[in-house]
Design an enzyme around this catalytic site. Structure first.
Site, mmCIF file in Angstrom:
data_model
loop_
_atom_site.group_PDB
_atom_site.id
_atom_site.type_symbol
_atom_site.label_atom_id
_atom_site.label_comp_id
_atom_site.label_asym_id
_atom_site.label_seq_id
_atom_site.Cartn_x
_atom_site.Cartn_y
_atom_site.Cartn_z
ATOM 1 C CG HIS A 188 12.087 79.899 -85.250
ATOM 2 N ND1 HIS A 188 11.911 79.908 -84.030
ATOM 3 C CD2 HIS A 188 11.988 78.414 -85.475
ATOM 4 C CE1 HIS A 188 11.758 78.547 -83.366
ATOM 5 N NE2 HIS A 188 11.838 77.995 -84.240
ATOM 6 C CG HIS A 197 12.626 73.654 -86.946
ATOM 7 N ND1 HIS A 197 13.240 73.279 -85.633
ATOM 8 C CD2 HIS A 197 11.589 74.436 -86.349
ATOM 9 C CE1 HIS A 197 12.975 74.128 -84.771
ATOM 10 N NE2 HIS A 197 11.982 74.727 -85.136
ATOM 11 C CE LYS A 239 14.215 78.196 -79.746
ATOM 12 N NZ LYS A 239 13.748 77.405 -80.805
ATOM 13 C CG HIS A 259 9.733 76.758 -77.293
ATOM 14 N ND1 HIS A 259 9.452 76.183 -78.504
ATOM 15 C CD2 HIS A 259 8.825 76.517 -76.718
ATOM 16 C CE1 HIS A 259 8.177 76.044 -78.529
ATOM 17 N NE2 HIS A 259 7.866 76.266 -77.296
ATOM 18 C CG HIS A 292 7.895 80.003 -81.562
ATOM 19 N ND1 HIS A 292 7.786 80.138 -79.965
ATOM 20 C CD2 HIS A 292 8.345 78.998 -82.035
ATOM 21 C CE1 HIS A 292 8.321 79.016 -79.908
ATOM 22 N NE2 HIS A 292 8.912 78.590 -80.851
ATOM 23 C CG ASP A 334 8.419 77.198 -85.114
ATOM 24 O OD1 ASP A 334 9.656 76.447 -85.452
ATOM 25 O OD2 ASP A 334 7.629 77.202 -84.340
HETATM 26 C C1 NCD Z 1 9.391 72.607 -83.829
HETATM 27 C C2 NCD Z 1 9.761 71.540 -84.466
HETATM 28 O O1 NCD Z 1 9.213 70.516 -85.155
HETATM 29 O O2 NCD Z 1 11.122 71.030 -84.302
HETATM 30 N N1 NCD Z 1 7.709 72.343 -83.449
HETATM 31 C C3 NCD Z 1 7.025 73.379 -83.383
HETATM 32 O O3 NCD Z 1 5.780 72.790 -82.809
HETATM 33 N N2 NCD Z 1 7.243 74.510 -83.551
HETATM 34 C C4 NCD Z 1 10.189 73.167 -82.482
HETATM 35 C C5 NCD Z 1 9.754 74.248 -82.175
HETATM 36 O O4 NCD Z 1 10.021 75.331 -82.566
HETATM 37 O O5 NCD Z 1 9.092 74.402 -80.810
HETATM 38 ZN ZN ZN Z 2 10.791 76.176 -84.151
#
Ligand code: NCD
Ligand code: ZN
Length: 344
Positions: free
Chosen positions: A14, A16, A103, A142, A179, A252
């Site tokens: 996971h 970003h 997702k 999520h 998560h 995450d």
């Molecule tokens: C994530 C993001 O910034 O893209 N933010 C977060 O608080 N985890 C998105 C997500 O996974 O919920």
């Molecule tokens: Zn995320």
């Protein structure tokens, strides 16, 4: 005493990675220690919704890898966002383009979920989930719902009945509760069949709600799902360190430029990529389970996804260092803190 840990290169299920200059800033950290990372699709302005988007985003990531001075054996695992208008045809094309998963962001629960899924029960979305099941794409969720009169701390719990329904209706669809952040979430994942697993982040193994709002508001700990109570955190530690293959790493890591965090209505997301194996070393050492770290970081995720294990290893050595206050445009998790483990 153990002062060196060697691990098979990680799978971070996971991540970003973002796009543009932020992608170039953050990707080297993950690529240093992980051989694969699930590339989350909630990019903006262009979200990853179709096979064409997959081709575009994978090229962006590969270009960023090519520009790095160090060559890391890293492969992004691609995903698309599943929205109310995602059709079986879109699924088939995305699958052919190499998407391993879809997702779901329920509407309004996190960063860039403004066009998230409204209805888990419609016949239309059921056909889409069925198409995913047929082609063997995973469903990553999520797992939170934003309902009237539901506190942000209760959003995961409120989602869990939906998870049960999905797991029952699609017994051959592999579902990941992303998560997981609550004791009840962990317990439910344990109860459900072997088509259901959960990712756990490093920061949810460390934080409670106190660390977010209990000692002055700490924007760099603000994330969704929000860190919760001590018993929730402790159950996550048990799940991660117990050797249960249903629980594996999905960091995450969610970078946002400093000014997007340190402001009114600051963005949600914790940037853990620069400190991830180091923090996990601390958590597993404290739990006296260092021998189980590799399964959590480098085996159980691959097995659930049906992927071969990575080649190569990384090592952590016991040696104190201080996390920089800022890395590029982003404040990393544990900025300014002393950590005990370093990447060799
Ligand atoms: C994530 C993001 O910034 O893209 N933010 C977060 O608080 N985890 C998105 C997500 O996974 O919920
Ligand atoms: Zn995320």
């Amino acid at each position: 005493m153990n002062d060196r840990i060697t691990l098979r290169r990680l799978d971070d299920m996971h991540c970003h990675f973002r796009i543009g200059s932020l992608l170039k800033e953050v990707l080297p950290f993950t690529a240093q220690y992980a051989s694969r990372g699930i590339a989350m699709p909630n990019t903006r302005p262009r979200a990853i919704l179709t096979g064409d988007d997959i081709f575009w985003y994978r090229d962006e990531i590969r270009r960023a890898l090519d520009e790095m001075p160090n060559r890391y054996p890293f492969e992004p695992l691609m995903t698309i966002e599943i929205r109310d208008n995602t059709t079986p045809k879109i699924i088939e094309k995305a699958h052919r383009a190499g998407a391993v998963a879809g997702k779901v962001y329920p509407l309004g629960v996190t960063t860039n979920s403004d066009e998230g899924l409204r209805d888990f029960d419609s016949e239309k979305i059921s056909e889409t989930f069925r198409a995913m099941q047929d082609v063997g794409m995973l469903l990553l969720i999520h797992g939170e719902l934003d309902r009237e009169h539901t506190l942000v701390t209760k959003r995961e719990e409120v989602f869990l009945p939906t998870l049960f329904k999905l797991a029952e209706r699609f017994p051959n669809l592999k579902i990941v509760l992303e998560h997981v952040s609550t004791r009840v979430g962990v317990e439910n994942v344990r109860q459900l069949g072997k088509n259901v697993a959960a990712t756990i982040t490093a920061h949810h193994l460390c934080l409670t709600l106190n660390d977010v709002v209990g000692y002055g508001i700490q924007p760099h700990h603000g994330c969704m799902p929000i860190p919760k109570d001590f018993d929730d955190r402790d159950e996550l530690i048990v799940a991660a360190t117990s050797g249960d293959p249903k629980f594996f790493l999905g960091s995450d890591t969610a970078p946002h430029p400093r000014e997007k965090k340190e402001c009114a209505k600051g963005a949600c997301g914790v940037y853990t990529a620069p400190v991830l194996p180091q923090i996990l070393g601390e958590v597993f050492e404290k739990a006296e389970c260092l021998d189980r770290l590799e399964n959590f970081t480098s085996r159980f995720g691959a097995e659930f996804y049906g992927l071969p294990l990575n080649d190569g290893t990384i090592s952590l050595i016991k040696s104190e260092w201080v996390v920089p206050e800022q890395i590029g445009s982003v404040v990393p998790f544990r900025a300014g803190d002393k950590l005990q483990w370093q990447l060799a």
